[in-house]
Design a protein around this motif. Structure first.
Motif, short mmCIF file in Angstrom:
data_model
loop_
_atom_site.label_atom_id
_atom_site.label_comp_id
_atom_site.label_asym_id
_atom_site.label_seq_id
_atom_site.Cartn_x
_atom_site.Cartn_y
_atom_site.Cartn_z
N THR A 1 34.83 69.02 50.22
CA THR A 1 33.47 68.72 50.70
C THR A 1 32.82 69.93 51.36
O THR A 1 31.59 70.00 51.45
CB THR A 1 33.48 67.56 51.70
OG1 THR A 1 34.41 67.83 52.75
CG2 THR A 1 33.85 66.25 51.03
N SER B 1 32.07 72.19 47.86
CA SER B 1 31.36 71.58 46.73
C SER B 1 30.05 70.95 47.21
O SER B 1 30.07 70.03 48.04
CB SER B 1 32.24 70.51 46.07
OG SER B 1 31.51 69.77 45.12
N GLN C 1 28.07 68.95 45.61
CA GLN C 1 27.98 67.55 45.21
C GLN C 1 28.73 66.64 46.19
O GLN C 1 28.21 65.60 46.61
CB GLN C 1 28.55 67.37 43.79
CG GLN C 1 27.72 68.00 42.68
CD GLN C 1 28.00 69.48 42.51
OE1 GLN C 1 28.87 70.03 43.19
NE2 GLN C 1 27.29 70.12 41.59
N LEU C 2 29.95 67.04 46.55
CA LEU C 2 30.72 66.23 47.48
C LEU C 2 30.10 66.26 48.88
O LEU C 2 30.14 65.26 49.61
CB LEU C 2 32.17 66.72 47.54
CG LEU C 2 33.00 66.53 46.26
CD1 LEU C 2 34.41 67.09 46.45
CD2 LEU C 2 33.07 65.05 45.89
N ALA D 1 26.93 66.47 49.49
CA ALA D 1 25.78 65.56 49.42
C ALA D 1 26.24 64.11 49.54
O ALA D 1 25.58 63.29 50.19
CB ALA D 1 25.02 65.78 48.12
N LEU D 2 27.37 63.78 48.89
CA LEU D 2 27.91 62.42 48.99
C LEU D 2 28.28 62.08 50.44
O LEU D 2 28.06 60.97 50.91
CB LEU D 2 29.15 62.27 48.11
CG LEU D 2 28.94 62.02 46.61
CD1 LEU D 2 30.28 61.99 45.90
CD2 LEU D 2 28.20 60.71 46.39
N GLU E 1 25.39 60.88 52.46
CA GLU E 1 24.67 59.69 51.99
C GLU E 1 24.97 58.44 52.79
O GLU E 1 24.39 57.39 52.55
CB GLU E 1 24.98 59.43 50.51
CG GLU E 1 24.27 60.38 49.57
CD GLU E 1 24.53 60.05 48.11
OE1 GLU E 1 25.18 58.99 47.88
OE2 GLU E 1 24.12 60.80 47.23
#
Length: 443
Positions: free
Chosen positions: A100, A103, A105-106, A108-109, A112
């Motif tokens: 995390t 990355s 993408q991770l 951003a997850l 969320e």
């Protein structure tokens, strides 16, 4: 409100526990789940000769197998279906946390909220299956190469062992999640705790037997017991230690009313990294020794020299152990705590540290304070782990009296007791609210 909470906390007793039906159900569920786990550590893998494996394990007990056997509650010693324990899940969780930070993408997850957290948990489960499958297949290959441990070696044994051990790990992962949601405390931590605590009586009996045989002196046994009590008290004190940063919130107007500014604290734990640094440091240092023992002295001379110097109590082992603990303490703290994100959240809610400009300056100040208290936390971890390590090496004291095991037991126990107190406190508050409503109706 604060004085009322303090008064209720001071009055927590077994009488309050007897009236808290929801808490009792959670405690019984947790105990039942842990009992299922303990039963599983006694179910052996099919196709293994337990007598031969007992002899092999004794030659490896001082290496990484001995340490992981401590976390597995004796499951590796008995080569049970829960031999892998929950360690692949912990490794997967740490790997996902590391990813995390690199990355987008991770990351951003992670931001969320609940939906992102569920997706990260799902990725963690998938990675757990992969890690468990690889490790269990490696165990099957290692068992086939360890003499006559396996009755019928071959592809079928490897596949059945891999499926059984992976299934055991996934079951424990599910059991830990059930304890967390329907029981009391953190399920994964409690599974590790129960494994260590269950083996403590036999470890103590073995130490006393060594004393009876004359291998350990009575004075040394007393020193070990006093040291264990002192280390536990030291761990409790340091795990409770916090550096509280004062957070101020400005005045705000709602309608025609002006509300005064409020103040709170941002608690920074002295040991943010927890028990991860000593576990990682021990695993890395014991791995070469275990590989050398399985190869029975084979390999180049330089490798044999290194594994000899990495034995328990050797100067090189102690120096590297200290260095790795210090490194992982800072490294893992940097992963789990993000000063920039904390400063941004404070700025969004209008909070600020007095004398520090919100935003980047606040993040720099939090990082400055966190770095300095992490120095103390890393030194504390090094002291707790190195002193017992010396006793383990020079006096043949079991792993269970080492700093890592005591650190896990004390930390998890403190967290669980805090949750129990929280449930009791909430139950007593509910009782006071009901009484106040009844008095209001009578009036």
């Amino acid at each position: 409100m604060a004085s009322a909470a303090e008064q209720l906390a001071a009055n927590l007793n077994f009488g309050a526990l007897a009236k808290a039906d929801e808490l009792k159900k959670r405690i019984w569920f947790t105990l039942g789940a842990l009992l299922v786990y303990r039963l599983g550590t006694y179910i052996p893998l099919p196709g293994i000769d337990p007598n031969i494996w007992e002899q092999v394990f004794r030659t490896q007990a001082g290496g990484i197998l001995g340490m992981f056997n401590m976390f597995a509650g004796g499951g590796i010693h008995r080569m049970a279906i829960f031999a892998l324990n929950i360690m692949p899940y912990i490794s997967a969780s740490i790997i996902i946390q590391l990813l995390t930070t690199v990355s987008p993408q991770l990351e951003a997850l992670k931001k969320e909220g609940e939906s992102g957290r569920k997706m990260l948990n799902q990725y963690t489960r998938y990675l757990t299956v992969i890690l468990a499958a690889v490790q269990s297949y490696g165990i099957a290959v290692g068992l086939e190469g360890a003499g006559n441990v396996v009755a019928d070696p071959g592809l079928f044994f490897r596949l059945s062992t891999a499926i059984t051990l992976t299934g055991g790990t996934m079951f424990l992962m599910w059991l830990g999640e059930q304890i967390t949601s329907r029981g009391i405390g953190n399920g994964i931590s409690l599974i590790i705790l129960s494994g260590i605590v269950a083996e403590l009586p036999s470890a103590l009996a073995n130490m006393l037997e060594l004393g009876r045989q004359g291998a350990l002196s009575t004075g040394l046994i007393l020193v070990v017991i006093v040291m264990a009590v002192a280390v536990i008290a030291f761990i409790v004190f340091m795990e409770r230690a916090q550096r509280r940063l004062l957070i101020q919130y400005p005045k705000r107007q709602v309608g025609n009313k002006m509300f005064e500014g409020q103040s709170s604290h941002l608690p920074l734990k002295l040991n943010t990294s927890g028990v991860i640094p000593p576990i990682f440091a021990s695993s890395l240092l014991l791995l070469p020794t275990t590989v050398a023992n399985f190869n029975a002295g084979k390999g180049p001379e330089w490798f044999q020299w290194i594994t000899t110097q990495l034995g328990h109590g050797r100067p090189l082992f102690l120096v590297l152990y200290l260095a790795l603990i210090l490194f992982f303490a800072f490294f893992y703290t940097a992963i789990v705590f993000n000063p920039t994100e904390t400063a941004d959240n404070l700025k969004k809610h209008g909070g600020f540290i007095p004398g520090i400009r919100p935003g980047e300056r606040t993040a720099e100040y939090i990082d400055y304070v966190l770095s300095r208290i992490t120095v103390l936390g890393a030194i504390y971890l090094a002291i707790v782990c190195l002193i017992p390590e010396i006793l383990i090496s020079y006096a043949s004291v079991p792993f269970y009296f080492g700093g890592t095991s005591l650190l896990i037991v004390v930390s998890v126990t403190m967290d669980t007791v805090a949750q129990v107190q929280g449930y009791l406190l909430a139950h007593q508050y509910e009782g006071l609210i009901r009484k106040s409503k009844l008095r209001g109706r009578r009036r």
